[in-house]
Write an enzyme that holds these catalytic residues in place. Structure first.
Site, short mmCIF file in Angstrom:
data_model
loop_
_atom_site.label_atom_id
_atom_site.label_comp_id
_atom_site.label_asym_id
_atom_site.label_seq_id
_atom_site.Cartn_x
_atom_site.Cartn_y
_atom_site.Cartn_z
CG HIS A 50 36.95 43.80 31.98
ND1 HIS A 50 37.62 43.18 33.01
CD2 HIS A 50 35.63 43.48 32.16
CE1 HIS A 50 36.76 42.51 33.77
NE2 HIS A 50 35.55 42.67 33.28
CD GLU A 52 42.01 46.36 31.87
OE1 GLU A 52 40.78 46.54 31.68
OE2 GLU A 52 42.46 45.98 32.95
CB CYS A 80 40.58 41.07 36.08
SG CYS A 80 40.06 40.81 34.37
CB CYS A 83 42.43 42.70 31.53
SG CYS A 83 40.68 43.04 31.24
#
Lengths: 144, 144
Positions: A50, A52, A80, A83
């Site tokens: 992801h 992040e 999410c 993260c």
């Protein structure tokens, strides 16, 4: 310096161009961008890639420490659970996010990670919300 | 094949030897170990380098997909929120963990990630619990 959320949006647009979910993230230290990344799950065959996570890994590499105490993170979508928890482990000072994500977000919604984490960043949501949300909506509309 | 939790314990021991928090993880596919890793946060300057994350990334690389549908993950400690959510994103079939972690765990405790996640693996906790817990306890006792 470019507005950090605009820089994060540019990252998200890059992701859209290569058919990755358009989320971008930027990390700021001493008023400079030290890391920027976008979602890369499919192309890198990495479920943890992801925006992040990739930005956190890059910033930690730059600063040679897993603890980013003085850093702020900007991301176009509410993080999410994975993260948000990574942001907490990295001791990010301030988290700025763009669009809210009632379905997959875990900062203001669902598991509300920072209610349980040892380190809680200051959280500011809804920055460039319309632009960030539109990118995601357009992407998933085209997928249908 | 070595019992997967014994293999995970061996990974955890390796971590202890290099002063990393002794947690180890192993991923099984078609009755074979396809990835094994231990915590490496300090040495790799990576706040996301928990055993589970590293094992997930390695397994995804091996299988050339971020989706590990047919895979089981063994880890010596109840996963934290970051790792539990990553396990869900990776669509791991079964999660076996050793010691329970009332403080930092997010499977049976705290944020209880799988109560909110799209994909919920089958969860079996308490495998080799005593051995796994002892490794952690000994490590933190020596640190005091």
């Amino acid at each position: 310096m470019l507005n950090p959320m605009v820089a994060a949006l540019k990252q998200a647009e890059k992701a859209a161009h290569i058919e990755e979910v358009p989320v971008g993230a930027v990390i700021i230290y001493n008023q400079k961008i030290i890391a920027q990344a976008h979602n890369l799950v499919c192309q890198s065959h990495d479920p943890t890639a992801h925006a992040e996570i990739l930005a956190l890994r890059e910033a930690s590499k730059q600063l040679k420490t897993p603890y980013l105490d003085g850093c702020d993170l900007y991301v176009t979508l509410e993080p999410c659970a994975m993260c948000a928890a990574a942001i907490s482990w990295a001791r990010i000072k301030r988290l700025y996010f763009g669009a809210y994500d009632p379905k997959g977000g875990a900062v203001e919604h669902n598991a509300k990670i920072f209610d349980y984490s040892f380190h809680k960043p200051e959280v500011i949501g809804g920055i460039y919300e319309k632009e960030c949300a539109e990118l995601i909506a357009t992407f998933f509309k085209a997928k249908r």
